[in-house]
Every structure is written in structure tokens, then in C-alpha cells.
Write a protein that holds these residues in place. Structure first.
Motif, PDB file in Angstrom:
ATOM      1  N   LEU A  27       0.796  -1.219   0.000  1.00  0.00           N
ATOM      2  CA  LEU A  27       0.000   0.000   0.000  1.00  0.00           C
ATOM      3  C   LEU A  27       0.836   1.280   0.000  1.00  0.00           C
ATOM      4  N   TRP A  28       2.118   1.165   0.379  1.00  0.00           N
ATOM      5  CA  TRP A  28       2.973   2.361   0.336  1.00  0.00           C
ATOM      6  C   TRP A  28       3.219   2.799  -1.099  1.00  0.00           C
ATOM      7  N   LYS A  29       2.977   1.910  -2.025  1.00  0.00           N
ATOM      8  CA  LYS A  29       3.129   2.226  -3.456  1.00  0.00           C
ATOM      9  C   LYS A  29       2.199   3.367  -3.880  1.00  0.00           C
ATOM     10  N   GLN A  30       1.167   3.634  -3.065  1.00  0.00           N
ATOM     11  CA  GLN A  30       0.243   4.726  -3.388  1.00  0.00           C
ATOM     12  C   GLN A  30       0.964   6.053  -3.599  1.00  0.00           C
ATOM     13  N   VAL A  31       2.035   6.280  -2.847  1.00  0.00           N
ATOM     14  CA  VAL A  31       2.772   7.540  -2.969  1.00  0.00           C
ATOM     15  C   VAL A  31       3.300   7.705  -4.393  1.00  0.00           C
ATOM     16  N   LEU A  32       3.778   6.610  -4.981  1.00  0.00           N
ATOM     17  CA  LEU A  32       4.318   6.676  -6.333  1.00  0.00           C
ATOM     18  C   LEU A  32       3.206   6.719  -7.375  1.00  0.00           C
ATOM     19  N   ASP A  33       2.101   6.018  -7.099  1.00  0.00           N
ATOM     20  CA  ASP A  33       0.974   6.051  -8.040  1.00  0.00           C
ATOM     21  C   ASP A  33       0.339   7.432  -8.107  1.00  0.00           C
ATOM     22  N   TYR A  34       0.471   8.211  -7.053  1.00  0.00           N
ATOM     23  CA  TYR A  34      -0.199   9.513  -6.976  1.00  0.00           C
ATOM     24  C   TYR A  34       0.367  10.503  -7.995  1.00  0.00           C
ATOM     25  N   PHE A  35       1.667  10.581  -8.109  1.00  0.00           N
ATOM     26  CA  PHE A  35       2.280  11.643  -8.911  1.00  0.00           C
ATOM     27  C   PHE A  35       2.414  11.238 -10.377  1.00  0.00           C
ATOM     28  N   ASP A  36       2.248  12.225 -11.258  1.00  0.00           N
ATOM     29  CA  ASP A  36       2.511  12.029 -12.689  1.00  0.00           C
ATOM     30  C   ASP A  36       3.982  12.325 -12.930  1.00  0.00           C
ATOM     31  N   ALA A  37       4.823  11.346 -12.658  1.00  0.00           N
ATOM     32  CA  ALA A  37       6.264  11.559 -12.705  1.00  0.00           C
ATOM     33  C   ALA A  37       6.960  10.313 -13.229  1.00  0.00           C
ATOM     34  N   PHE A  38       8.106  10.534 -13.854  1.00  0.00           N
ATOM     35  CA  PHE A  38       8.974   9.414 -14.208  1.00  0.00           C
ATOM     36  C   PHE A  38       9.568   8.849 -12.913  1.00  0.00           C
ATOM     37  N   LEU A  39       9.609   7.532 -12.788  1.00  0.00           N
ATOM     38  CA  LEU A  39      10.151   6.880 -11.599  1.00  0.00           C
ATOM     39  C   LEU A  39      11.524   6.306 -11.914  1.00  0.00           C
ATOM     40  N   ILE A  40      12.510   6.679 -11.100  1.00  0.00           N
ATOM     41  CA  ILE A  40      13.893   6.224 -11.292  1.00  0.00           C
ATOM     42  C   ILE A  40      14.325   5.520 -10.014  1.00  0.00           C
ATOM     43  N   GLY A  41      14.544   4.227 -10.084  1.00  0.00           N
ATOM     44  CA  GLY A  41      14.917   3.451  -8.911  1.00  0.00           C
ATOM     45  C   GLY A  41      16.415   3.246  -8.807  1.00  0.00           C
ATOM     46  N   LEU A  42      16.945   3.347  -7.577  1.00  0.00           N
ATOM     47  CA  LEU A  42      18.364   3.100  -7.310  1.00  0.00           C
ATOM     48  C   LEU A  42      18.480   1.950  -6.317  1.00  0.00           C
ATOM     49  N   THR A  43      19.263   0.947  -6.635  1.00  0.00           N
ATOM     50  CA  THR A  43      19.473  -0.145  -5.682  1.00  0.00           C
ATOM     51  C   THR A  43      20.740  -0.917  -6.023  1.00  0.00           C
ATOM     52  N   ALA A  44      21.321  -1.507  -4.985  1.00  0.00           N
ATOM     53  CA  ALA A  44      22.450  -2.412  -5.186  1.00  0.00           C
ATOM     54  C   ALA A  44      22.002  -3.855  -5.166  1.00  0.00           C
ATOM     55  N   THR A  45      20.788  -4.101  -4.657  1.00  0.00           N
ATOM     56  CA  THR A  45      20.332  -5.489  -4.476  1.00  0.00           C
ATOM     57  C   THR A  45      18.898  -5.657  -4.969  1.00  0.00           C
ATOM     58  N   PRO A  46      18.674  -5.595  -6.267  1.00  0.00           N
ATOM     59  CA  PRO A  46      17.313  -5.799  -6.766  1.00  0.00           C
ATOM     60  C   PRO A  46      16.888  -7.253  -6.606  1.00  0.00           C
ATOM     61  N   ASP A  47      15.588  -7.471  -6.389  1.00  0.00           N
ATOM     62  CA  ASP A  47      15.053  -8.821  -6.401  1.00  0.00           C
ATOM     63  C   ASP A  47      13.974  -8.895  -7.476  1.00  0.00           C
ATOM     64  N   ASN A  48      13.289 -10.026  -7.577  1.00  0.00           N
ATOM     65  CA  ASN A  48      12.287 -10.195  -8.631  1.00  0.00           C
ATOM     66  C   ASN A  48      11.189  -9.140  -8.531  1.00  0.00           C
ATOM     67  N   ARG A  49      10.840  -8.787  -7.293  1.00  0.00           N
ATOM     68  CA  ARG A  49       9.807  -7.764  -7.091  1.00  0.00           C
ATOM     69  C   ARG A  49      10.257  -6.422  -7.661  1.00  0.00           C
ATOM     70  N   THR A  50      11.533  -6.092  -7.460  1.00  0.00           N
ATOM     71  CA  THR A  50      12.071  -4.828  -7.963  1.00  0.00           C
ATOM     72  C   THR A  50      12.034  -4.799  -9.490  1.00  0.00           C
ATOM     73  N   TYR A  51      12.517  -5.878 -10.110  1.00  0.00           N
ATOM     74  CA  TYR A  51      12.513  -5.935 -11.572  1.00  0.00           C
ATOM     75  C   TYR A  51      11.093  -5.808 -12.112  1.00  0.00           C
ATOM     76  N   GLY A  52      10.146  -6.466 -11.436  1.00  0.00           N
ATOM     77  CA  GLY A  52       8.766  -6.406 -11.890  1.00  0.00           C
ATOM     78  C   GLY A  52       8.190  -5.010 -11.800  1.00  0.00           C
ATOM     79  N   PHE A  53       8.446  -4.326 -10.685  1.00  0.00           N
ATOM     80  CA  PHE A  53       7.895  -2.986 -10.496  1.00  0.00           C
ATOM     81  C   PHE A  53       8.406  -2.029 -11.570  1.00  0.00           C
ATOM     82  N   PHE A  54       9.669  -2.159 -11.938  1.00  0.00           N
ATOM     83  CA  PHE A  54      10.252  -1.244 -12.924  1.00  0.00           C
ATOM     84  C   PHE A  54      10.163  -1.797 -14.345  1.00  0.00           C
ATOM     85  N   ASN A  55       9.247  -2.713 -14.547  1.00  0.00           N
ATOM     86  CA  ASN A  55       8.945  -3.234 -15.893  1.00  0.00           C
ATOM     87  C   ASN A  55      10.169  -3.809 -16.596  1.00  0.00           C
TER      88      ASN A  55
END
Length: 925
Positions: A323-351
Motif C-alpha cells: 500500500l505504500w506504493k500509493q505515494v508513487l501512483d499519486y504523482f505524474d512523474a517518471f520513476l527512477i529506482g536506485l538499488t544495489a540489491t534488486p530482487d524479482n519484485r524490484t525488476y517487476g515494479f520497474f517493468n
């Protein structure tokens, strides 16, 4: 109302919330406001559902559809385009309208016709009139600028991986891809890369505002410091001199800020209207149990959906899901993720749009990060646990206050390694681990150091951390400054402790639970001790990442005085089998004693009655009821007005029972003389019934006395302090992985010597044995050392010696002495088979000197005098530290103090030069 009427009603409400005045055609008044939405405006192809006017000029059109059409809105895009291109009645000028919407009220699709490749995107809400006016006044769009106006990236001061990340991101943005993932190893400079991108997006992309989203206050401070320190390559001013950067500490976003740094917790609070406790920003949402949200995000006109053009999400593997994803769904913005340890969930979220991928292994090869060795410590109790017999007199300690009482155990208590430091504490087990760590570091891991290398210990809980700190100070015989706790609950300011740990001599050892497990930069760290198992693969990699950062020799020496080279590796000491335990892809939510139940109780007390929170609290209380004694349960029942703890728990769970919710809704309808069946109940009626049930179930927790009593009852569950079962170390040594790594290191050294024998003067010297034609100089050794210590080999003298000590321990001497650069001579000789043993170069010089001077004295009619022997020993010491000696060297150090070349000439006369040549040859051979 018909579905169409309901859809238009919702659209009207959302337009009004965004600042539009909604009018029927017969009430047309374009002077009523800056933004006017006119229903059923006639065109030459029929009436448009809504025509949008800003300052009397038509700018857009909305095609309204009933809810059932929501998933097929793309099928109506042609219809919207037809209205947008139609001639408007009563207007002479009818250029094509630029801004196109399709909406059911619940779902909104938007297309900007001026984009290079106009593409519909889903929005949370409608844009405000002034936003469309601003966009219409510009000759280009954000997406066209990203596609056409981004200049080549200056590569000065950027690593190759950073160049790749920035260019890859900009290529993705040029294609208007809404989400992009930057995967960069810890220490590779993700934040620096993100700031470089932010600068270019503001300067060349014309971005209005960028949100830098973090999930802890500590990471927000760290990011703000990096923005303040950043100087762009094409401007001598700091980033914060060019653009306003706001670190959000309230609900007000500065209108002049081009970059806003905020925790996701605070941004959620702003959008949901849920009040925020400052302490909520100190712990990552990913590390809290049942960190569900309290309310749904709703439209906030003060923070419209167009507030940010870009959202950079730091550590995006953690707290942007559910449900915290609501913050990102709210804005009309490009989303840029930074991570050193992506998992399957991360790859899925960023298409699966990974614009840059820079692994830890590659970062080590490039010298950006350092590798690590694993050293294992195993004790009997750590592995299998122990048992306390009934009627044993032991301490019973309160978890929270740490107050003790001396009492007998009631039953036989067998405990396993998972119970250790939670329900049972065995001080001797902690002591065995700390003593073994001290011995291993001093004799096997960093034997040449005069001080304890900077060490971080991962503890299970705050209570465990306190036990570790007490033991560390005793074992090392040091005071309070030597070992500190760095957690969110530390009595001292954790930021100050962390800064001192990073930059000052003290503390040498820090103990943490979660505060610096991820994201925090502590470059001087050389030892990580795990006294806590971790089941999440991603979280474990993040924790290991605290040690991977490289550091130059000068910076390391500032905090570790006896370090004589750059940081080349770190050592992971595994005291709990963390390297061998099974890992899951995503980190399970941590159970945090003392925080979990309190958080849930306070949540329902302030109105956080969402399903997740209510069910979580119910489940916690069910478990607690099984653990408390009759006295505690009786006190709770009395304070709650006669409701037992079990019944309080059941009330929470049953409040959300769908069948009971329907029954209550039907009763309410019947009382109001409304005919309803279970199938005809409206969503509003069901929501009202659910809300009423939940409020009734949560009402007892409004009483602070009950909340305090439940929390104190939980704290009264005591820890047994096992002083009876002594522990013993069953294994201490480098892991098989470390042994394999040492073998690979030795082989890499041998391969290098073979492959570069003709390129480096020092190697040529040895390969020409015994027919060398020139003496070995210190400059030759420095040249070889520089070549070996550069990436990708990173083979320092210290690291090579340590590897040989593991692979051929019986042939290696002096492993516990401090390494000198000239020890590289001994390493080369041993690797080439010239020596049968690997011993410090100075030891070999000593031995050869004894043989040489004995032989000389035997051959001479008169032995060397005492003064001559004293001078020969000085010459020998210089050769041991510098590989050779010449006349010029008599001007330095001890030789100069004794009178220099003139005095040596007086002592030896004309035989001095011959003696120097002979000693150079004999002592280094």
C-alpha cells in the motif's frame, strides 16, 4: 443514477478539487474562473462531454465513459481525438486541442498531443488549470526536451559505471519509458550518479521539480549532504548554489525548491492526511512488522499530481511496495529506482527496464569496491543450544528495563540457537565469540595492526546489543568510547556516534541492530561480525555492503594509524552460520521486540483502523494472551471494563468478517425501512457497516491505561540469564570460500609474475638469477607493488602474505608481524621457488648478514672492529628496508645521524665501496 451519471458526478468532483469550475453549456461563463470545464460543448462532430478552457482559450477535451468501460479506455482514444480536431461552435479559431482525457471518474487516461510520440498514460487525478496553461505556453514538452535537447554527458570525474548509468537513463527517458531501474553495486556512487542526472534534468530537460525519495531520515540527511557537496562539471558553483534543495521536515513543500528530499513516510502522511510520528522516519518500512497504511492516499490540491516531474527512489528494493506504493501512483512523474540489491519484485515494479547494471563483482575488478574473506567462529551453544534444569538459581531479566531478580527456574528449559539472546541469554557464549574474534583479528586476520580495525557487529535486538557492548569493553579492557551502540534507540545522538565511527579514532567497534545495516556509508570498516542470522538474500547483501567500500591509504590511516596501505579487503566474521543459512528472495518483516505491539496499539488509537492494522493487532494479542500469566490477564480484563484479552483480540478479527459485515449492513437498512438483500447492498452501506464494527472493536484501545498495561505486560516476559552452561569454541578459521579465494590469489600472483617477466625491472632481476647484471632497487619494488595493487588484481603485500599463510601455512613464517614493502621481495622469491620458506625480508637479510659477516671474519686475519660491525649492522638495516644501499643513502636517517658518508669512509677507508657492492649482492640474493 445510471452508470454514466455516476461517472460524470465523480469527474465533476475531481475537476472541482483540481481547481476547475464545471458548467453546463446553458450556464456558460468563461469569466467565472481561470479554468472552466464546460459539459456538452457543441462541435461539428457532436457535443464533447467536457471542453476545457483556460483563460477563455480551449485547451483540452474529456471523453467520459461509464465505470464498466474502464479497462477499455484505450478503445475510445480515437473518439477523443475526433472531438479535439473538430471545429468548435461559435469560435472562428478552432486549432486542434492539445490535452486529451478519457475517464470513467475512477480511471483517468491523459495524452499530451504535443509530445514527440503522443502516448496515453494513467493519472491519479486531473491536472490543475494553471498547469495546462504553463504547458501550453511553452514551445516544447518535457518529453520532447528529453528526446531532443539533452547534450552529451561530460565524462570528467565520472566512473565508467556512472557514465553508463546516466546515459542509459537518458536514453530510457528519451523513449518516454515511465520507470527505469539503476542497479549499481554498493560504493559505486549511486547517489552521485542520481545527482548528476538531476542536475542535467533541471538544466537541460527543463524539469520543474524532482523528488528524492528515501525511507529513513538518516538516508535523507546523507543525500542532502551529497547534494550540498556536488559541483557540476560545467559550472564551478555547488548544486545548492544553483538550485534550491529542501529536505522535507513538515507538510509544506517549498514552492521555490527544485529538489525535495523526503521520506516515503512523510510524503504518505501529506497525501493521506494521517499524522506522522517523527520516530516513524527513523526506521525503514521494510524493517517494521505489519507496516500497513492507515488511510488511502487522496487528492491534495496543495500537492497536486504534477508537483514532481521525476521521482528518484533511493534503496528502491525496500519500501515502495504494497500500500505504500500509493505515494508513487499519486504523482505524474517518471520513476527512477536506485538499488544495489534488486530482487524479482524490484525488476517487476520497474517493468524490467534496467538502464544500468553494475555488479559487485565488477566493482571489485574495477577497484571501486573491495572483496572480502569469510572467517568462521562456531561454538557449541551457538550450534545446538543448551538446557537449564528446573530449580536452578539464575537471573531473570526484564527485556525493557534490564532489571534483574534472582530466582529459581520453574521447569526444565531447553533452548536452541534461535532462542539465544531472545528468551535466554548466555553471557559466556557472547564472551567466547568476542574473545575468539579478538584473537583471530590480532593473530590471523590483521596481525600487523597496532589498533583494532574498525569493526561493526550486527546484533539481534537492542538488548542483545547492550550485552555485546558490555562484553566487548571487558574483553578488550577498554572504556566506553571504545565500543558504542549505533541504533535508533541509543541514548546518545546516533548521528554523532556514526560520524565519529566514520571519521574519528573512537569508537573502534560499533554495534547495531538495524540503523546502519543498509545504505549508510562507513568506508573505514574492515571487519563485520555477524551475531545475528539473516534470511533475506537482498538484506544480507546490503549488510555486507557496509564493508565493501574502498578507501585510500591516507584516509584509512587517519582513523587506523597503523594501516600502511589502502583498504584492499574486509573480513566477514560469521559467528552464527549466516553464510550457510538458507536465504529468501525478499526480506521477511523483522519482529522488533518493544516496537511492534506499541506501534499497532498507537495506530488504532489515532484512527489507523485499516484492515491490515486491525488484523495485525488482533493476531498480536492472540499470541500475547497465550504467553501471559493469569495475574497479567486479570489486570488487563479489569482495566478494559471486563473484556478479556482473548475477547479483545477476537473482536478485532471478527470486526472484518465479511458475513458479519453484511448482516450488520442489512440490520441498519431494515432499521431505516430500506429494502435490501445481501446482493443489493451498496458499497457505501457495506463500508459504513465495516467502519462501525471496526470502531466498536477498537474503542477499548482509546484508553491509554489499557494500552500501557498491554505493552508493559508484554515487556514483563523475562529473559533467563544462563550462567550455568559454559560455552566453548568448536571451530575458528577461514571458511572454505576464503581458502579457495586464497588459492586463487596465490595463483593470480604466480600468473602475473610469469606473464610480465619482461616488462618490470624487478621481475627481470629475479628471472635472471643467478646471472643478474644489476642490483635490485627500492624503485623497482615500488614499480612492481604499484602494478600488483592496481585493479583488477588488488594484490598488496599484506593480502598476498595472508593468502600464502592460508594455503601453505607450514612454510610461512612471521605471519603476525607488520608487513613492509620490501616483503614483496620475499614473496617473489618464494613464488619463483628461490626460497623454500616464506619469511619476512628483514629476517632473511638478518640471516644472510650473519652468514656473510661470519664468513668474512673467518677469512680475514683481523676481524671487523666493534665500530665497523656497528656500521655494518646499520647498513644491513637499511638494505632490509630499502633493498639496496649506495653512497647517496648515507645522507638519510640513522646513517646520517652517525656521521654519514664521511664517517663511514673514515671507518672503512677504500674498502667501503667494495663492501657496499658485496652486501647489496649477498644480502638480497
Amino acid at each position: 443514477m445510471t452508470p454514466e451519471e455516476k461517472a460524470r458526478q465523480t469527474i465533476d468532483q475531481k475537476l472541482a478539487a483540481a481547481g476547475w469550475v464545471v458548467q453546463d453549456m446553458k450556464e456558460l461563463n468563461l469569466g467565472a474562473a481561470s479554468g472552466v470545464a464546460v459539459r456538452e460543448y457543441p462541435t461539428d462532430t457532436g457535443p464533447a462531454d467536457y471542453l476545457l478552457f483556460v483563460d477563455r482559450n480551449p485547451v483540452g477535451v474529456i471523453e467520459a465513459k461509464r465505470d464498466e468501460a474502464g479497462e477499455n479506455l484505450t478503445a475510445h482514444e480515437a473518439q477523443t481525438e475526433r472531438y479535439a480536431s473538430a471545429r468548435l461552435k461559435w469560435r472562428k479559431d478552432s486549432p486542434p486541442l492539445r490535452f486529451l482525457y478519457e475517464s470513467t471518474g475512477q480511471i483517468i487516461h491523459f495524452t499530451d498531443g504535443a509530445d514527440p510520440r503522443p502516448r496515453a498514460r494513467e493519472l491519479f487525478h486531473f491536472f490543475q488549470p494553471q498547469t495546462l496553461a504553463t504547458w501550453a505556453a511553452r514551445p516544447d514538452t518535457l518529453r520532447s526536451r528529453l528526446a531532443d535537447q539533452m547534450p552529451p554527458l561530460p565524462e570528467r570525474n565520472l566512473r565508467e559505471c556512472q557514465v553508463s548509468a546516466v546515459t542509459g537513463l537518458e536514453q530510457s527517458l528519451a523513449q518516454a519509458r515511465p520507470r527505469a531501474l539503476v542497479h549499481m553495486a554498493t560504493g559505486a556512487g549511486k547517489t552521485f550518479t542520481a545527482i548528476t542526472s538531476a542536475y542535467r534534468l533541471l538544466k537541460f530537460g527543463g524539469a520543474k521539480r524532482i523528488l528524492f525519495l528515501v525511507d529513513t531520515r538518516n538516508l535523507g540527511k546523507q543525500a542532502h549532504q551529497e547534494f550540498m557537496a556536488y559541483t557540476p562539471p560545467d559550472d564551478g558553483r555547488k548544486f545548492t548554489e544553483l538550485y534550491n534543495v529542501q529536505r522535507l521536515s513538515s507538510s509544506r513543500i517549498d514552492g521555490s525548491a527544485q529538489v525535495c528530499i523526503s521520506t516515503i513516510q512523510r510524503m504518505y502522511s501529506i497525501l493521506s492526511g494521517d499524522p506522522i510520528d517523527d520516530s516513524a522516519e527513523d526506521i525503514s518500512l521494510a524493517e517494521l512488522p505489519d507496516a500497513g497504511t492507515h488511510k488511502l492516499v487522496r487528492y491534495n490540491p496543495a500537492v497536486p499530481i504534477e508537483q514532481f516531474d521525476f521521482i528518484i527512489i533511493d534503496e528502491c528494493h525496500r519500501s515502495i511496495y504494497n500500500l505504500w506504493k500509493q505515494v508513487l501512483d499519486y504523482f505524474d512523474a517518471f520513476l527512477i529506482g536506485l538499488t544495489a540489491t534488486p530482487d524479482n519484485r524490484t525488476y517487476g515494479f520497474f517493468n524490467q527496464n534496467v538502464v544500468a547494471e553494475y555488479s559487485y563483482e565488477q566493482s571489485v575488478l574495477d577497484g571501486v569496491n573491495v572483496g572480502y574473506d569469510v572467517y568462521e567462529i562456531e561454538t557449541e551453544i551457538t550450534k545446538v543450544g543448551a538446557e537449564l534444569k528446573a530449580k536452578e538459581w539464575v537471573d531473570h531479566r526484564d527485556r525493557q528495563t534490564r532489571a534483574k531478580r534472582w530466582a529459581q527456574t520453574e521447569d526444565d528449559t531447553a533452548y536452541t540457537n534461535t532462542d539465544l539472546d531472545r528468551s535466554v541469554v548466555n553471557p559466556n557464549q557472547i564472551r567466547q565469540v568476542i574473545e575468539e574474534m579478538k584473537t583471530a583479528v590480532e593473530t590471523r586476520i590483521y596481525p600487523q595492526r597496532n589498533e583494532v580495525p574498525k569493526t561493526l557487529i550486527f546484533a539481534k535486538t537492542d538488548s542483545h546489543a547492550d550485552d555485546i557492548i558490555k562484553t566487548v569493553r571487558e574483553v578488550y579492557g577498554e572504556g566506553n568510547a571504545f565500543c558504542k551502540k549505533v541504533t535508533y534507540r541509543a541514548d546518545e545522538d546516533p548521528d554523532t556516534i556514526l560520524s565519529n565511527f566514520r571519521n574519528e579514532y573512537y569508537p573502534r567497534i560499533a554495534v547495531t541492530v538495524d540503523m546502519i545495516a543498509t545504505g549508510t556509508d562507513v568506508k573505514p570498516l574492515e571487519v563485520l561480525l555477524f551475531m545475528r542470522d539473516v534470511r533475506s538474500r537482498g538484506y544480507y547483501e546490503q549488510m555486507k555492503g557496509r564493508g565493501v567500500r574502498s578507501l585510500d591509504a591516507e584516509s584509512l590511516k587517519k582513523v587506523s594509524n597503523s594501516a600502511d596501505s589502502a583498504k584492499t579487503h574486509f573480513v566477514l566474521i560469521d559467528a552464527v552460520g549466516v553464510e550457510k543459512s538458507l536465504k529468501t528472495e525478499s526480506r521477511p518483516l523483522e519482529k522488533k521486540p518493544g516496537a511492534t505491539l506499541d506501534q499497532l496499539l498507537k495506530s488504532v488509537a489515532v484512527g489507523g483502523a485499516d484492515d491490515d492494522t486491525v488484523l495485525s493487532l488482533g493476531n498480536r494479542l492472540v499470541r500475547l494472551a497465550k504467553q501471559l500469566d493469569d495475574k497479567a490477564l486479570a489486570r488487563i480484563k479489569q482495566t478494559s471494563g471486563g473484556i478479556a484479552l482473548n475477547d479483545l483480540a477476537r473482536g478485532l478479527v471478527s470486526a472484518l468478517d465479511p458475513d458479519l459485515v453484511v448482516a450488520d449492513a442489512l440490520d441498519t437498512a431494515q432499521a431505516a425501512s430500506i429494502t435490501r438483500s445481501a446482493d443489493t447492498l451498496t458499497t457505501d452501506e457495506l463500508d459504513a457497516a465495516r467502519h462501525q464494527r471496526v470502531m466498536a472493536a477498537c474503542q477499548p484501545f482509546d484508553d491509554p491505561r489499557l494500552r500501557d498495561l498491554i505493552e508493559s505486560a508484554r515487556r514483563e516476559r523475562e529473559q533467563l540469564i544462563d550462567h550455568i552452561n559454559p560455552d566453548q569454541v568448536t571451530f575458528s578459521g577461514f571458511s572454505a570460500q576464503a581458502e579457495a579465494h586464497a588459492t586463487a590469489t596465490v595463483q593470480a600472483f604466480a600468473d602475473y609474475l610469469r606473464d610480465h617477466r619482461n616488462e618490470i625491472a624487478a621481475l627481470d632481476f629475479f628471472y635472471q638469477q643467478p646471472y643478474r647484471r644489476r642490483q635490485l632497487t627500492f624503485a623497482m619494488i615500488e614499480e612492481l607493488h604499484d602494478a600488483l595493487s592496481r585493479p583488477p588484481l588488488m594484490l598488496t603485500t599484506e593480502r598476498l602474505w595472508s593468502a600464502y599463510a592460508r594455503v601453505q601455512a607450514s612454510k610461512v613464517k612471521g605471519a603476525d608481524t607488520r608487513r613492509q614493502l620490501t616483503d614483496l621481495v620475499a614473496l617473489v622469491r618464494f613464488a619463483l621457488g628461490l626460497d623454500d620458506e616464506l619469511r619476512p625480508f628483514a629476517d632473511s637479510v638478518d640471516k644472510r648478514f650473519q652468514e656473510w659477516i661470519f664468513r668474512h671474519n673467518a677469512q680475514r686475519t683481523t676481524a671487523f672492529t666493534d665500530e665497523q660491525t656497528q656500521w655494518l649492522r646499520l647498513i644491513k638495516d637499511h638494505i632490509a628496508s630499502s633493498c639496496s644501499i649506495s653512497r647517496e643513502d648515507f645522507d638519510y636517517a640513522q646513517l646520517a645521524d652517525k656521521g654519514g658518508l664521511q664517517k663511514a669512509w673514515n671507518v672503512f677507508g677504500e674498502q667501503l665501496d667494495k663492501l657496499l657492492e658485496e652486501m647489496n649482492e649477498e644480502l638480497v640474493a
